[in-house]
Design a protein around this motif. Sequence first.
Motif, mmCIF file in Angstrom:
data_model
loop_
_atom_site.group_PDB
_atom_site.id
_atom_site.type_symbol
_atom_site.label_atom_id
_atom_site.label_comp_id
_atom_site.label_asym_id
_atom_site.label_seq_id
_atom_site.Cartn_x
_atom_site.Cartn_y
_atom_site.Cartn_z
ATOM 1 N N ASN A 2 -12.962 4.594 2.564
ATOM 2 C CA ASN A 2 -14.382 4.337 2.685
ATOM 3 C C ASN A 2 -15.180 5.611 2.924
ATOM 4 O O ASN A 2 -14.638 6.717 2.955
ATOM 5 C CB ASN A 2 -14.648 3.306 3.795
ATOM 6 C CG ASN A 2 -14.229 3.817 5.168
ATOM 7 O OD1 ASN A 2 -14.123 5.017 5.402
ATOM 8 N ND2 ASN A 2 -13.995 2.898 6.081
ATOM 9 N N HIS A 6 -13.919 9.526 3.624
ATOM 10 C CA HIS A 6 -14.275 10.632 2.729
ATOM 11 C C HIS A 6 -14.946 11.754 3.515
ATOM 12 O O HIS A 6 -14.689 12.937 3.266
ATOM 13 C CB HIS A 6 -15.212 10.133 1.628
ATOM 14 C CG HIS A 6 -14.564 9.199 0.666
ATOM 15 N ND1 HIS A 6 -13.334 9.445 0.104
ATOM 16 C CD2 HIS A 6 -14.969 7.999 0.175
ATOM 17 C CE1 HIS A 6 -13.018 8.449 -0.714
ATOM 18 N NE2 HIS A 6 -13.988 7.558 -0.683
ATOM 19 N N SER A 174 -22.176 9.671 -5.313
ATOM 20 C CA SER A 174 -20.866 9.707 -4.659
ATOM 21 C C SER A 174 -20.689 11.010 -3.905
ATOM 22 O O SER A 174 -20.192 11.026 -2.777
ATOM 23 C CB SER A 174 -19.757 9.546 -5.701
ATOM 24 O OG SER A 174 -18.483 9.803 -5.127
ATOM 25 N N ASN A 178 -20.091 10.945 0.045
ATOM 26 C CA ASN A 178 -18.724 11.261 0.449
ATOM 27 C C ASN A 178 -18.578 12.624 1.114
ATOM 28 O O ASN A 178 -17.472 13.093 1.338
ATOM 29 C CB ASN A 178 -17.783 11.187 -0.765
ATOM 30 C CG ASN A 178 -17.612 9.764 -1.259
ATOM 31 O OD1 ASN A 178 -17.699 8.819 -0.480
ATOM 32 N ND2 ASN A 178 -17.380 9.604 -2.540
ATOM 33 N N SER A 264 -16.109 6.271 -8.068
ATOM 34 C CA SER A 264 -17.206 5.711 -7.281
ATOM 35 C C SER A 264 -18.361 5.290 -8.183
ATOM 36 O O SER A 264 -19.028 4.284 -7.923
ATOM 37 C CB SER A 264 -17.690 6.728 -6.251
ATOM 38 O OG SER A 264 -16.671 7.032 -5.325
ATOM 39 N N GLN A 267 -17.617 1.998 -9.508
ATOM 40 C CA GLN A 267 -17.741 1.013 -8.437
ATOM 41 C C GLN A 267 -19.214 0.719 -8.137
ATOM 42 O O GLN A 267 -19.602 -0.439 -7.969
ATOM 43 C CB GLN A 267 -17.051 1.532 -7.176
ATOM 44 C CG GLN A 267 -17.148 0.594 -5.990
ATOM 45 C CD GLN A 267 -16.550 1.201 -4.731
ATOM 46 O OE1 GLN A 267 -16.040 2.329 -4.773
ATOM 47 N NE2 GLN A 267 -16.612 0.485 -3.642
#
Length: 639
Positions: A2, A6, A174, A178, A264, A267
């Motif tokens: 998650n 990250h 992302s 992250n 990501s 997603q």
Amino acid sequence: MNFFEHQHQARRQTRTLIILFVLAVIAIVIAVNVAMTMIWSLSQGGYSSHPDFYPKGFFATNTLVTLALIGVGTLIETFNLRDGGEAVAKMAGGRLVSPASQDLQERRLLNVVEEMAIAAGIACPRVYVLDKEDAINAFAAGHNQNEAVVAVTRGTLNRLTRDELQGVVAHEFSHILNGDMRLNIHLISVLFGIQMIAGFGQHLMHFGARVRTARDSNDKGLSAQVILLAIGFALFVIGYIGIIFGRLIKSAVSRQREFLADASAVQFTRNADGIGGALRKIGGLSRTMESGSRIRHPNAEQLSHLFLGAPRPVLFGGWFSTHPPMKERLRRIYGRHVEPLDAPEMASGYAGNTETLPDIPYVAAGLAASDASLSSVAFGNDAERQEPLPQELASAVREPQAACCVVYALLLGSDDERRAQFALLQADMPQRLSFIVFLADAIARLPQSARLPLLDLAMPALKQLKGDERAKLLTTVDRLIAADNRIVLAEFVLQTVLTRRLGMHAGRATPIRYNRLGVIRDDCVALASLLAHVAASAMNEMPAQAFMRGAAHDPELGLSAADLVDVRALGFERVKTALDHANELAPLVKPALIKLLLAIAGGREPMPVALADLLRAICAAIDAPIPPAVAATYTAYHW
């Protein structure tokens, strides 16, 4: 893995980078001393082990000069990048896109970035365009999500469909979420410091070449020239060997983060053809250009690890490549081999110009609604209230001074409360008072769940304010809140978000000081108590009942009903201190706090707006994206 894992991994990689940097510096210092020893011996006609053979402080001077060059170079570049994403975007030749831009391509880009920010629950990043770059590429940069920027090339706007552009923006988000951006800026500064050795050596060689013209008949002058040339050449070689190893480190870190960002993006958008189509077009464009992602700006190599695709062809590939092979990236996205796509420039940046632009986006989590009409925008949880954002608000959030008025309008209370607020505004900005009231009336017609996202959309415009203008905005906000001698939940939430995103320390990194929740138990109790009182009011239950849901969720803290703090004891300063301490938790500890608070909220989706707003403010204060349960409150319906 998650968001917080990250972040933790990125911080570990930063620590690893620091260790490798220290080892590289030690190796460079040793190499410089060895080279200087050889040059000194040659200049003296031979080697001697006698202590007096070398001048006093010979090795110390070599070491100090080497460390000074690396340290000063790193500090200079760190200072140059103190503005984070904005500084990096300008290094790449970026132009800031005005939030009020009416250019169709830029408007579409702004829409996509805005909808992604709302779905992620973070301040909308500022957007830059690299106008002189025809290839397809993009990057995100910044010290943290509160001051991030997203930059794309003109080729990205001209050659990609909206879905593909959305995939590219999701890829860059992302990196924002992250924790990659701060690591990337560290890499820029470190490599620049090492590069100072090579640069200094190059300057010495140039200087040495000029010595001969001044003393061409003087043997000592000729000897000095040889020494300078030798020292310069040695430093140049050592510096570039250091740069090579630095690039190896940079490439190894960057390649893995690119795989993660691709995954990501799929997603986030739930559409493999978004980022996949963009990468396939990079491959197709490479058939007609040297590279479909090539960046021609002189700083492209220095910033290579930031970009979506490799900005320059890599001669040796493999270890020196900052990006994985395009075929491998596409295979991981699609699970099979796919062919590149042609990437012609589209009319007005659109395929047949058939896409409809919304006035302003307000997108649901997941972003890519199938068969979505983008001509109107849905607000709130009530299906009967789905309607576009009023044009007066859509325009106001995109202009800095008007966005300030939106903030003031969000703070206007009931008729009784407004008297003192009106007196303050009349004294400070009489010419804007009627506009603020007009905006407040427009906001009053929106559902409660639209208020904080409206503030998110205003962030790019608010960040265009100068330092003194930001300070004035925050001061006026404080005075408007204090005008009625009390602070209500909505005011606290708005003040917390604004302070974190626009305050003096908004762009600075927060140090990690706490590795367990138990270390800040009192702060956890304060935040849990505040949420319990709000939950009790929103869900018609006793505060202790809500508080004990959290206590049961995290037995390690050992919470009991006796720990519940009375609402009258939860002053603004106490809660603010608790949030400051919570922001200093290690990345892998923050999820425990958020899960504790979500348990108190009861797990309803969508949850009451008051609870969602408070959790959104807490997440903003501790640099965390909002959980899906909170996002559902704002994004329960697609348009």
